[in-house]
Design a protein around this motif. Structure first.
Motif, PDB file in Angstrom:
ATOM      1  N   LEU A   3     -27.553 -16.748   9.261  1.00 35.37           N
ATOM      2  CA  LEU A   3     -26.626 -15.679   8.915  1.00 35.37           C
ATOM      3  C   LEU A   3     -26.273 -15.801   7.446  1.00 35.37           C
ATOM      4  N   VAL A   4     -26.562 -14.734   6.690  1.00 31.78           N
ATOM      5  CA  VAL A   4     -26.256 -14.698   5.260  1.00 31.78           C
ATOM      6  C   VAL A   4     -25.280 -13.560   5.006  1.00 31.78           C
ATOM      7  N   GLN A   5     -24.469 -13.713   3.976  1.00 34.55           N
ATOM      8  CA  GLN A   5     -23.557 -12.640   3.600  1.00 34.55           C
ATOM      9  C   GLN A   5     -24.362 -11.398   3.226  1.00 34.55           C
ATOM     10  N   SER A   6     -23.925 -10.235   3.697  1.00 38.51           N
ATOM     11  CA  SER A   6     -24.667  -9.003   3.438  1.00 38.51           C
ATOM     12  C   SER A   6     -24.796  -8.726   1.945  1.00 38.51           C
ATOM     13  N   SER A   7     -23.839  -9.204   1.145  1.00 38.74           N
ATOM     14  CA  SER A   7     -23.903  -9.009  -0.301  1.00 38.74           C
ATOM     15  C   SER A   7     -25.037  -9.792  -0.939  1.00 38.74           C
ATOM     16  N   SER A   8     -25.529 -10.829  -0.252  1.00 41.48           N
ATOM     17  CA  SER A   8     -26.643 -11.628  -0.772  1.00 41.48           C
ATOM     18  C   SER A   8     -27.848 -11.547   0.153  1.00 41.48           C
ATOM     19  N   ALA A  67     -35.340 -15.691  11.375  1.00 38.34           N
ATOM     20  CA  ALA A  67     -34.674 -14.399  11.537  1.00 38.34           C
ATOM     21  C   ALA A  67     -33.453 -14.356  10.628  1.00 38.34           C
ATOM     22  N   ILE A  68     -33.246 -13.259   9.934  1.00 39.11           N
ATOM     23  CA  ILE A  68     -32.118 -13.114   9.023  1.00 39.11           C
ATOM     24  C   ILE A  68     -31.086 -12.173   9.630  1.00 39.11           C
ATOM     25  N   GLU A  69     -29.859 -12.642   9.706  1.00 40.20           N
ATOM     26  CA  GLU A  69     -28.734 -11.817  10.136  1.00 40.20           C
ATOM     27  C   GLU A  69     -27.844 -11.624   8.916  1.00 40.20           C
ATOM     28  N   ALA A  70     -27.873 -10.425   8.306  1.00 43.48           N
ATOM     29  CA  ALA A  70     -27.084 -10.132   7.102  1.00 43.48           C
ATOM     30  C   ALA A  70     -25.760  -9.498   7.514  1.00 43.48           C
ATOM     31  N   VAL A  71     -24.685 -10.241   7.327  1.00 44.35           N
ATOM     32  CA  VAL A  71     -23.372  -9.813   7.814  1.00 44.35           C
ATOM     33  C   VAL A  71     -22.310 -10.229   6.803  1.00 44.35           C
ATOM     34  N   ASP A  72     -21.276  -9.421   6.660  1.00 42.12           N
ATOM     35  CA  ASP A  72     -20.106  -9.812   5.878  1.00 42.12           C
ATOM     36  C   ASP A  72     -19.100 -10.440   6.835  1.00 42.12           C
ATOM     37  N   LEU A  73     -18.996 -11.746   6.822  1.00 43.77           N
ATOM     38  CA  LEU A  73     -18.132 -12.440   7.767  1.00 43.77           C
ATOM     39  C   LEU A  73     -16.673 -12.034   7.626  1.00 43.77           C
ATOM     40  N   VAL A  74     -16.262 -11.745   6.404  1.00 42.43           N
ATOM     41  CA  VAL A  74     -14.855 -11.427   6.164  1.00 42.43           C
ATOM     42  C   VAL A  74     -14.489 -10.061   6.733  1.00 42.43           C
ATOM     43  N   SER A  75     -15.303  -9.050   6.468  1.00 42.60           N
ATOM     44  CA  SER A  75     -14.944  -7.688   6.865  1.00 42.60           C
ATOM     45  C   SER A  75     -15.428  -7.311   8.266  1.00 42.60           C
ATOM     46  N   GLU A  76     -16.446  -7.978   8.766  1.00 40.35           N
ATOM     47  CA  GLU A  76     -17.004  -7.627  10.077  1.00 40.35           C
ATOM     48  C   GLU A  76     -16.004  -7.936  11.178  1.00 40.35           C
ATOM     49  N   SER A  77     -15.982  -7.101  12.204  1.00 40.60           N
ATOM     50  CA  SER A  77     -15.058  -7.321  13.317  1.00 40.60           C
ATOM     51  C   SER A  77     -15.528  -8.489  14.181  1.00 40.60           C
ATOM     52  N   ILE A  78     -14.568  -9.068  14.893  1.00 39.47           N
ATOM     53  CA  ILE A  78     -14.904 -10.146  15.822  1.00 39.47           C
ATOM     54  C   ILE A  78     -15.887  -9.651  16.874  1.00 39.47           C
TER      55      ILE A  78
END
Length: 300
Positions: free
Chosen positions: A37-42, A57-68
């Protein structure tokens, strides 16, 4: 998915974890699904990672803004989630990630607990982020659907050599002891954190729902000074920072994160004997402070 792994974060510890998982695949000739899991910004870093780790496999997600809820749906695709995101993503994030893990119903979770014995240190220490680590433990211990493994590693070895931390200052040739020269620290390199954690995950019988202690080296501040003088063949000035002095530094500048780390690492909960560790009991070689410095630190 049985025997699939998601590594959250691709910093030093995350990369070491991926290296160790891929080394296990190469050694055993078994096949597992592995994601990062990588930050969507990177997200652009994903292709670089995939060129190094074939089939990742790459999971691009913003951990801070993404909902639980959305995080839970991503985590739920994997059998085991290993959190290597560290504290830098912000206060409350380790609790948020843990809640998403539990909601996702994964089988096994390794939280970001690669550090001190937080149970022994307790709440209200000099480092507020340690309280969040106890919040994570409370969440995990209060349920029985997701198994967990906490890997306690002590201080990451490279942190000891950060001049801002102040224990080993190579440029000025000064060694500072925190609290007492006979107080000790447990140190583990990022590479060893990856190696030993993966060994724990594949150990039979399974290691579940417990705190596992590991160590690359456990040394007193006096031993640290002696070893550095021997390695670099030069004398170091030795200065004791007493607990009283460190408490005053925190009072004077409570926003200085290094002041807080220096004080909290005078606590007994930051050290344990090598003989009590998983790697010692299972004959897994680890990197001591001299070997690490010899490899990673330029001659002064």
């Amino acid at each position: 998915m049985e025997k699939s792994f998601l590594v959250i974060g691709t910093g030093e510890v995350g990369i070491a974890m991926l290296d160790s998982l891929y080394n296990y695949i190469a050694t055993t000739q078994q096949q597992f699904t592995i994601g990062a899991l990588v930050q969507s910004s990177s997200a652009g870093n994903g292709s670089t990672l995939q060129s190094r780790f074939i089939g990742l496999a790459i999971e691009a997600v913003d951990l801070v803004s993404e909902s639980i809820e959305n995080l839970a749906s991503i985590f739920g695709k994997y059998d085991t989630v290993i959190c290597c995101s560290g504290f830098s993503i912000g206060a409350g994030m380790q609790v948020k990630i843990t809640k998403a893990v539990l909601e996702g119903g994964i089988r096994r979770y390794v939280p970001w607990q690669f550090g001190a014995d937080y149970d022994k240190i307790g709440r209200g220490s000099a480092q507020p982020v340690f309280d969040e680590q106890l919040d994570v433990r409370d969440l995990l211990r209060a349920q029985n659907k997701t198994s967990w493994v906490i890997v306690s590693t002590g201080m990451i070895t490279s942190f000891l050599f950060r001049e801002e931390f102040g224990v080993i200052n190579l440029s000025k040739k000064v060694i500072h002891a925190l609290g007492d020269w006979q107080h000790s620290l447990t140190l583990t390199s990022c590479e060893d954190i990856g190696t030993v954690t993966v060994a724990i995950l594949f150990h039979q019988p399974e290691v579940l729902d417990q705190v596992v202690f590991v160590s690359g080296d456990t040394v007193t501040f006096q031993e640290i000074a002696d070893k550095m003088e021997s390695l670099f063949e030069t004398g170091f000035e030795r200065v004791l920072w007493s607990r009283t002095y460190l408490e005053q530094k925190v009072n004077d500048d409570p926003d200085d994160v290094f002041n807080r780390y220096r004080l909290v690492f005078t606590h007994p909960g930051v050290t344990w004997p090598m003989n009590d560790t998983f790697n010692h009991r299972n004959n897994i070689p680890t990197t001591g402070i001299v070997q690490w410095a010899n490899t990673h630190v330029a001659i002064i």
